[in-house]
Design an enzyme around this catalytic site. Structure first.
Site, short mmCIF file in Angstrom:
data_model
loop_
_atom_site.label_atom_id
_atom_site.label_comp_id
_atom_site.label_asym_id
_atom_site.label_seq_id
_atom_site.Cartn_x
_atom_site.Cartn_y
_atom_site.Cartn_z
N CYS A 1 0.84 -1.20 0.00
CA CYS A 1 0.00 0.00 0.00
C CYS A 1 0.88 1.26 0.00
O CYS A 1 1.80 1.38 0.81
CB CYS A 1 -0.90 -0.03 1.23
SG CYS A 1 -1.75 1.52 1.56
N GLU A 2 0.57 2.18 -0.88
CA GLU A 2 1.39 3.39 -0.95
C GLU A 2 1.11 4.35 0.19
O GLU A 2 1.86 5.31 0.40
CB GLU A 2 1.16 4.10 -2.29
CG GLU A 2 -0.22 4.67 -2.49
CD GLU A 2 -0.37 5.34 -3.85
OE1 GLU A 2 -1.11 6.34 -3.92
OE2 GLU A 2 0.21 4.87 -4.84
N HIS A 3 0.06 4.11 0.96
CA HIS A 3 -0.27 5.00 2.07
C HIS A 3 0.49 4.65 3.35
O HIS A 3 0.89 5.55 4.09
CB HIS A 3 -1.78 4.97 2.34
CG HIS A 3 -2.60 5.41 1.16
ND1 HIS A 3 -3.80 4.82 0.82
CD2 HIS A 3 -2.37 6.38 0.25
CE1 HIS A 3 -4.28 5.41 -0.26
NE2 HIS A 3 -3.44 6.36 -0.63
N HIS A 4 0.65 3.37 3.62
CA HIS A 4 1.33 2.95 4.85
C HIS A 4 2.53 2.02 4.59
O HIS A 4 3.22 1.64 5.53
CB HIS A 4 0.34 2.22 5.78
CG HIS A 4 -0.84 3.06 6.17
ND1 HIS A 4 -2.06 2.99 5.52
CD2 HIS A 4 -0.98 4.01 7.12
CE1 HIS A 4 -2.90 3.85 6.07
NE2 HIS A 4 -2.28 4.48 7.04
N GLN B 1 -4.97 -0.48 -4.80
CA GLN B 1 -5.60 -1.55 -5.57
C GLN B 1 -6.36 -1.00 -6.76
O GLN B 1 -6.37 -1.60 -7.84
CB GLN B 1 -6.53 -2.36 -4.66
CG GLN B 1 -7.18 -3.55 -5.35
CD GLN B 1 -8.00 -4.39 -4.39
OE1 GLN B 1 -7.73 -4.45 -3.20
NE2 GLN B 1 -9.03 -5.04 -4.91
N HIS C 1 -5.98 -6.26 2.78
CA HIS C 1 -5.03 -5.19 3.04
C HIS C 1 -4.58 -5.23 4.50
O HIS C 1 -5.40 -5.12 5.41
CB HIS C 1 -5.65 -3.82 2.72
CG HIS C 1 -5.89 -3.61 1.26
ND1 HIS C 1 -5.19 -2.69 0.52
CD2 HIS C 1 -6.75 -4.21 0.40
CE1 HIS C 1 -5.60 -2.72 -0.73
NE2 HIS C 1 -6.55 -3.64 -0.83
N CYS D 1 -3.07 -2.99 6.04
CA CYS D 1 -3.28 -1.71 6.71
C CYS D 1 -4.63 -1.67 7.41
O CYS D 1 -4.87 -0.82 8.28
CB CYS D 1 -3.14 -0.55 5.74
SG CYS D 1 -4.28 -0.58 4.35
#
Length: 212
Positions: free
Chosen positions: A101-104, A142, A170, A172
């Site tokens: 995941c590019e956020h976490h 995704q 996910h 996250c």
């Protein structure tokens, strides 16, 4: 080795409309960053069990995010036109993948299902699985990954229709935040026949579920 690193020090950011160049730090800089994160987590980067960890993490990152060094167009470049007039659905289902995941920057993993109606030809079935890996081995969402796969197949084959379905869990969500393990996220992209003819979209879903 340094020459190889420098040669691969720039990549195209797939999320930008323009071709933004991102310069890759040296391996030494990456290892120093890992040491900082270990200390930030509250541990001692110099203790025996962690002293080699920065090197291992830097090496692992080159593998986990190897998709930045691959091109989906190259993977799909070989098109077989002699298919005896075959024009029905081609489906490769249950393609396993793992991404981050590019956020976490924590993993998500699942399966991808790709179908298309040939127009000018077909590609080797393993190539579709490789295209999934090209995009999965990057920092991702995704939703973006689903669209990128569809766009790559469209560019290579110009088929009469494309269907891409991705199901993933996910970390996250399961490891942090709401901490709900076992939940899955489903994303889809449909073009051409799959978007215009509900019966073909339903047939795609049926064929995917037959493998469950």
């Amino acid at each position: 080795m340094d020459a190889v690193v420098k040669a691969l020090s720039a990549r195209v950011d797939a999320h930008d409309a323009g071709e933004k160049i991102v310069h890759r730090p040296t391996r030494e800089e990456a290892e120093a960053a890992v040491r900082t994160l270990i200390a930030y987590a509250g541990d001692d980067p110099d203790r025996e069990g962690l002293v080699e960890t920065p090197k291992r993490v830097a090496k692992a990152y080159r593998e986990l995010f190897g998709g930045y060094e691959e091109d989906a167009g190259t993977v799909l470049a070989k098109v077989f036109e002699d298919v005896e007039g075959y024009g029905d659905m081609v489906l490769v289902r249950d393609i396993p993948f793992h991404s981050h995941c590019e956020h976490h920057m924590v993993p998500f993993h699942g399966s991808a299902h790709i179908a298309y109606f040939p127009s000018k030809g077909v590609v080797g079935l393993s190539k579709l699985a490789r295209v999934v890996d090209v995009f999965a081995r990057r920092l991702q969402t995704q939703e973006t990954m689903t669209q990128q796969i569809a766009d790559a197949v469209e560019d290579a084959l110009q088929p009469r229709g494309i269907a891409v379905l991705i199901e993933a869990e996910h970390m996250c969500m399961s490891m942090r935040g709401v901490r709900k393990s076992g939940s899955s996220t489903v994303t889809t992209v449909f073009t051409g026949i799959f978007r215009e003819e509900p019966a073909e979209q339903a047939r795609f879903f049926t064929q995917v579920r037959l493998g469950k």
